[in-house]
Design a protein around this motif. Structure first.
Motif, short mmCIF file in Angstrom:
data_model
loop_
_atom_site.label_atom_id
_atom_site.label_comp_id
_atom_site.label_asym_id
_atom_site.label_seq_id
_atom_site.Cartn_x
_atom_site.Cartn_y
_atom_site.Cartn_z
N MET A 92 33.59 51.00 100.60
CA MET A 92 32.62 50.53 99.62
C MET A 92 33.18 49.26 98.97
O MET A 92 34.30 49.26 98.47
N THR A 93 32.41 48.20 98.98
CA THR A 93 32.86 46.95 98.38
C THR A 93 32.65 46.98 96.88
O THR A 93 31.94 47.82 96.35
N ALA A 94 33.27 46.01 96.21
CA ALA A 94 33.14 45.95 94.75
C ALA A 94 31.68 45.78 94.33
O ALA A 94 31.27 46.27 93.30
N SER A 95 30.88 45.10 95.15
CA SER A 95 29.49 44.86 94.79
C SER A 95 28.65 46.13 94.87
O SER A 95 27.60 46.20 94.26
N THR A 96 29.12 47.13 95.61
CA THR A 96 28.37 48.37 95.71
C THR A 96 29.10 49.54 95.05
O THR A 96 28.70 50.67 95.22
N GLU A 97 30.13 49.26 94.30
CA GLU A 97 30.85 50.32 93.60
C GLU A 97 29.92 50.98 92.59
O GLU A 97 29.12 50.33 91.94
N LEU A 98 30.03 52.30 92.49
CA LEU A 98 29.21 53.05 91.55
C LEU A 98 30.07 53.51 90.40
O LEU A 98 31.16 54.06 90.59
N LEU A 99 29.59 53.28 89.18
CA LEU A 99 30.31 53.63 87.97
C LEU A 99 29.71 54.87 87.33
O LEU A 99 28.50 55.09 87.41
N THR A 100 30.54 55.65 86.67
CA THR A 100 30.06 56.79 85.91
C THR A 100 29.65 56.31 84.52
O THR A 100 30.00 55.21 84.09
N VAL A 101 28.93 57.15 83.80
CA VAL A 101 28.54 56.81 82.43
C VAL A 101 29.78 56.56 81.56
O VAL A 101 29.82 55.56 80.83
N PHE A 109 22.87 43.30 83.85
CA PHE A 109 22.55 43.63 82.47
C PHE A 109 23.29 42.70 81.51
O PHE A 109 22.70 42.13 80.59
N ILE A 110 24.59 42.52 81.74
CA ILE A 110 25.40 41.66 80.88
C ILE A 110 24.91 40.22 80.95
O ILE A 110 24.75 39.55 79.93
N ARG A 111 24.63 39.74 82.16
CA ARG A 111 24.15 38.36 82.34
C ARG A 111 22.82 38.16 81.60
O ARG A 111 22.63 37.16 80.89
N THR A 112 21.91 39.11 81.72
CA THR A 112 20.61 39.02 81.05
C THR A 112 20.79 39.00 79.54
O THR A 112 20.15 38.19 78.85
N ARG A 113 21.66 39.84 79.02
CA ARG A 113 21.89 39.86 77.57
C ARG A 113 22.49 38.55 77.08
O ARG A 113 22.12 38.05 76.02
N LEU A 114 23.41 38.00 77.87
CA LEU A 114 24.01 36.71 77.49
C LEU A 114 22.96 35.60 77.46
O LEU A 114 22.94 34.77 76.56
N GLU A 115 22.07 35.61 78.46
CA GLU A 115 21.00 34.60 78.51
C GLU A 115 20.05 34.77 77.33
O GLU A 115 19.60 33.78 76.75
N GLN A 116 19.74 36.02 76.97
CA GLN A 116 18.87 36.27 75.81
C GLN A 116 19.51 35.77 74.52
O GLN A 116 18.85 35.18 73.67
N PRO A 144 25.40 51.14 89.58
CA PRO A 144 26.05 50.16 90.47
C PRO A 144 26.66 49.03 89.64
O PRO A 144 26.09 48.62 88.62
N THR A 145 27.82 48.53 90.07
CA THR A 145 28.47 47.46 89.32
C THR A 145 27.58 46.24 89.21
O THR A 145 27.57 45.57 88.17
#
Length: 63
Positions: free
Chosen positions: A1-10, A52-59, A45-46
């Motif tokens: 699994m690559t970093a782009s498809t890594e799954l994170l827990t809550v 989400f972070i990018r969208t919040r920064l743009e907002q 997914p990472t």
């Protein structure tokens, strides 16, 4: 699994965003943060967290 498809827990997302469990689940419930369910487990997914972070920064920059 690559970093782009890594799954994170809550809890991992809680740590990365420095938010509580309720805040993270609110983001998931309102679909501000994309996730998938595997059995009873919620995974983020990472790339969804990064989006989400990018969208919040743009907002923030626009506001």
């Amino acid at each position: 699994m690559t970093a782009s498809t890594e799954l994170l827990t809550v809890p991992q997302v809680m740590e990365r965003l420095q938010l509580g469990r309720t805040a993270v689940y609110d983001l998931l419930r309102t679909r501000q943060l994309a996730s998938l369910t595997l059995g009873r487990a919620r995974r983020i997914p990472t790339h969804a967290l990064n989006d989400f972070i990018r969208t919040r920064l743009e907002q923030e920059a626009a506001g």
